[in-house]
Design a protein around this motif. Structure first.
Motif, PDB file in Angstrom:
ATOM      1  N   LEU A  81      38.335  41.222  25.011  1.00  0.00           N
ATOM      2  CA  LEU A  81      36.973  40.891  25.414  1.00  0.00           C
ATOM      3  C   LEU A  81      35.965  41.273  24.337  1.00  0.00           C
ATOM      4  O   LEU A  81      35.002  40.539  24.077  1.00  0.00           O
ATOM      5  N   MET A  82      36.195  42.412  23.679  1.00  0.00           N
ATOM      6  CA  MET A  82      35.245  42.874  22.676  1.00  0.00           C
ATOM      7  C   MET A  82      35.297  42.065  21.382  1.00  0.00           C
ATOM      8  O   MET A  82      34.486  42.263  20.483  1.00  0.00           O
ATOM      9  N   LYS A  83      36.274  41.162  21.282  1.00  0.00           N
ATOM     10  CA  LYS A  83      36.317  40.271  20.123  1.00  0.00           C
ATOM     11  C   LYS A  83      35.430  39.055  20.316  1.00  0.00           C
ATOM     12  O   LYS A  83      35.231  38.268  19.389  1.00  0.00           O
ATOM     13  N   THR A  84      34.896  38.877  21.521  1.00  0.00           N
ATOM     14  CA  THR A  84      34.004  37.750  21.766  1.00  0.00           C
ATOM     15  C   THR A  84      32.617  38.061  21.209  1.00  0.00           C
ATOM     16  O   THR A  84      32.239  39.215  21.047  1.00  0.00           O
ATOM     17  N   LYS A  85      31.902  37.011  20.909  1.00  0.00           N
ATOM     18  CA  LYS A  85      30.534  37.186  20.427  1.00  0.00           C
ATOM     19  C   LYS A  85      29.638  37.471  21.621  1.00  0.00           C
ATOM     20  O   LYS A  85      29.520  36.662  22.540  1.00  0.00           O
ATOM     21  N   GLY A  86      29.014  38.629  21.639  1.00  0.00           N
ATOM     22  CA  GLY A  86      28.238  39.034  22.794  1.00  0.00           C
ATOM     23  C   GLY A  86      26.970  38.221  22.993  1.00  0.00           C
ATOM     24  O   GLY A  86      26.354  37.743  22.043  1.00  0.00           O
ATOM     25  N   THR A  87      26.590  38.079  24.258  1.00  0.00           N
ATOM     26  CA  THR A  87      25.312  37.452  24.596  1.00  0.00           C
ATOM     27  C   THR A  87      24.177  38.377  24.176  1.00  0.00           C
ATOM     28  O   THR A  87      24.175  39.565  24.496  1.00  0.00           O
ATOM     29  N   ASP A  88      23.193  37.854  23.469  1.00  0.00           N
ATOM     30  CA  ASP A  88      22.077  38.676  22.988  1.00  0.00           C
ATOM     31  C   ASP A  88      21.250  39.209  24.153  1.00  0.00           C
ATOM     32  O   ASP A  88      20.863  38.449  25.060  1.00  0.00           O
ATOM     33  N   PRO A  97      27.233  42.466  35.780  1.00  0.00           N
ATOM     34  CA  PRO A  97      28.648  42.579  35.430  1.00  0.00           C
ATOM     35  C   PRO A  97      29.273  41.194  35.329  1.00  0.00           C
ATOM     36  O   PRO A  97      28.878  40.262  36.052  1.00  0.00           O
ATOM     37  N   ALA A  98      30.242  41.049  34.433  1.00  0.00           N
ATOM     38  CA  ALA A  98      30.892  39.755  34.236  1.00  0.00           C
ATOM     39  C   ALA A  98      32.328  39.970  33.798  1.00  0.00           C
ATOM     40  O   ALA A  98      32.626  40.900  33.047  1.00  0.00           O
ATOM     41  N   ALA A  99      33.213  39.092  34.263  1.00  0.00           N
ATOM     42  CA  ALA A  99      34.631  39.247  33.956  1.00  0.00           C
ATOM     43  C   ALA A  99      34.977  38.831  32.545  1.00  0.00           C
ATOM     44  O   ALA A  99      35.901  39.361  31.934  1.00  0.00           O
ATOM     45  N   GLU A 100      34.222  37.892  31.965  1.00  0.00           N
ATOM     46  CA  GLU A 100      34.584  37.330  30.662  1.00  0.00           C
ATOM     47  C   GLU A 100      33.410  37.279  29.692  1.00  0.00           C
ATOM     48  O   GLU A 100      33.397  36.479  28.761  1.00  0.00           O
ATOM     49  N   GLU A 101      32.453  38.152  29.883  1.00  0.00           N
ATOM     50  CA  GLU A 101      31.264  38.135  29.032  1.00  0.00           C
ATOM     51  C   GLU A 101      30.986  39.523  28.490  1.00  0.00           C
ATOM     52  O   GLU A 101      31.139  40.522  29.181  1.00  0.00           O
TER      53      GLU A 101
END
Length: 338
Positions: A81-88, A97-101
């Protein structure tokens, strides 16, 4: 990826964005919580807050606390999950809270706050690329402004990753000898134009702040060199330009620690040519993202004739060398993981 050569005078933010340094299990009730931040020099916090039921393979004890046997599965989930580009997310904004964000929270220098809106009571896991610490202190409070303690939490040992991204103390740096870089190495200067690095540029563009074409131009400039091979043995360099070989001896001159505007740092290890040898750079500086004796997978060289001081100002040209027997596929795989 906070390497000096990848972002010139603007090292990547946030600090090792894609790593997992901390996880905590929390019990949240329905309502709004605040996440407060203390004084920091960090530009961002990469954060994720995930309902426990969204993570497969976990088991809990009678108190609802994750069992040690499940921690590997939890951390495996979190690292992906931490390899995803985070929402600003800016200060004083609200997240859920979110399962895939994941979220890329912009930090304030002195203090800050974002809010967390919880719609369902239950257990949640908080993942972050920075553990609550002197680098960035943060904590949850409930609607009554009472601090919320984690049911269980863990700080992961990511010291080497921190060093690789340029975060270390002066006293951690050690002198190094050419023994670290001995052997045969080849330049990768031809790769940006060959098309094989396109997958690397595309990956960087997805998580970075430049276009594919901009990354390609940066690497074309950075990798450019007429020295297509180097052999290092003892204190001797052999520079290969086609079939021509130039040999010269070098003497170690210590290291220099460089501080960059966004808070990360780099170390250059300095070597000076002994005697006059045409075709051999007078000044050479190694940078391989390490700060003490070790064998790197690759390295970058800063080379020139003027002075070490002049080379320390150069962040644009970093001819890069990989082991001579390393295949192209292996090199690209290393770049993608680097």
């Amino acid at each position: 990826h906070d390497h000096e050569h990848e972002h010139g005078h603007e090292p990547a933010a946030p600090r090792y964005q894609n790593s997992l340094a901390y996880w905590g299990e929390y019990s949240f009730k329905t309502g709004t919580y605040s996440l407060y931040f203390g004084h920091t020099h960090q530009s961002h916090l990469h954060l994720a807050i995930v309902p426990a039921e969204a993570i497969e393979g976990l088991s809990f004890d009678e108190q609802g606390i994750i069992e040690e046997s499940s921690e590997e599965a939890l951390e495996g989930f979190a690292k992906k999950l931490m390899k995803t580009k985070g929402t600003d997310v800016k200060q004083e904004e609200t997240i859920k809270p979110a399962a895939e964000e994941s979220f890329l929270v912009e930090m304030a220098h002195m203090e800050g706050r974002i809010d967390l809106e919880v719609e369902k009571e239950g257990r949640y896991f908080v993942f972050a690329n920075l553990a609550p610490s002197d680098a960035l202190d943060y904590w949850f409070v409930d609607a009554e402004e009472s601090d919320l303690e984690a049911m269980k939490d863990k700080t992961l040992d990511d010291t080497l990753e921190q060093i690789g991204h340029g975060y270390f103390k002066d006293e951690m740096v050690e002198d190094r000898s050419l023994e670290d870089w001995k052997g045969s190495w080849k330049s990768v200067a031809d790769l940006p134009d060959s098309g094989v690095m396109d997958v690397v540029f595309e990956a960087k563009a997805k998580s970075g702040d430049k276009s594919v074409e901009d990354y390609k131009k940066m690497y074309q400039t950075g990798y450019k060199t007429d020295i297509d091979g180097i052999e290092i043995e003892g204190n001797t360099f052999r520079f290969k330009r086609g079939d021509a070989v130039t040999e010269a001896a070098y003497k170690y001159g210590g290291y220099k620690i460089l501080d960059y505007p966004k808070g990360n740092r780099g170390v250059r290890f300095l070597f000076t040519r002994e005697g006059e040898v045409e075709g051999a750079p007078k000044y050479i500086q190694f940078s391989d993202h390490n700060i003490f004796p070790t064998t790197p997978k690759h390295f970058h060289l800063y080379m020139g004739e003027e002075s070490h001081e002049a080379l320390l100002e150069d962040l644009e040209h970093w001819p890069t060398y990989y082991p001579a027997d390393m295949s192209q596929d292996e090199i690209i795989a290393d770049m993608l993981a680097h």
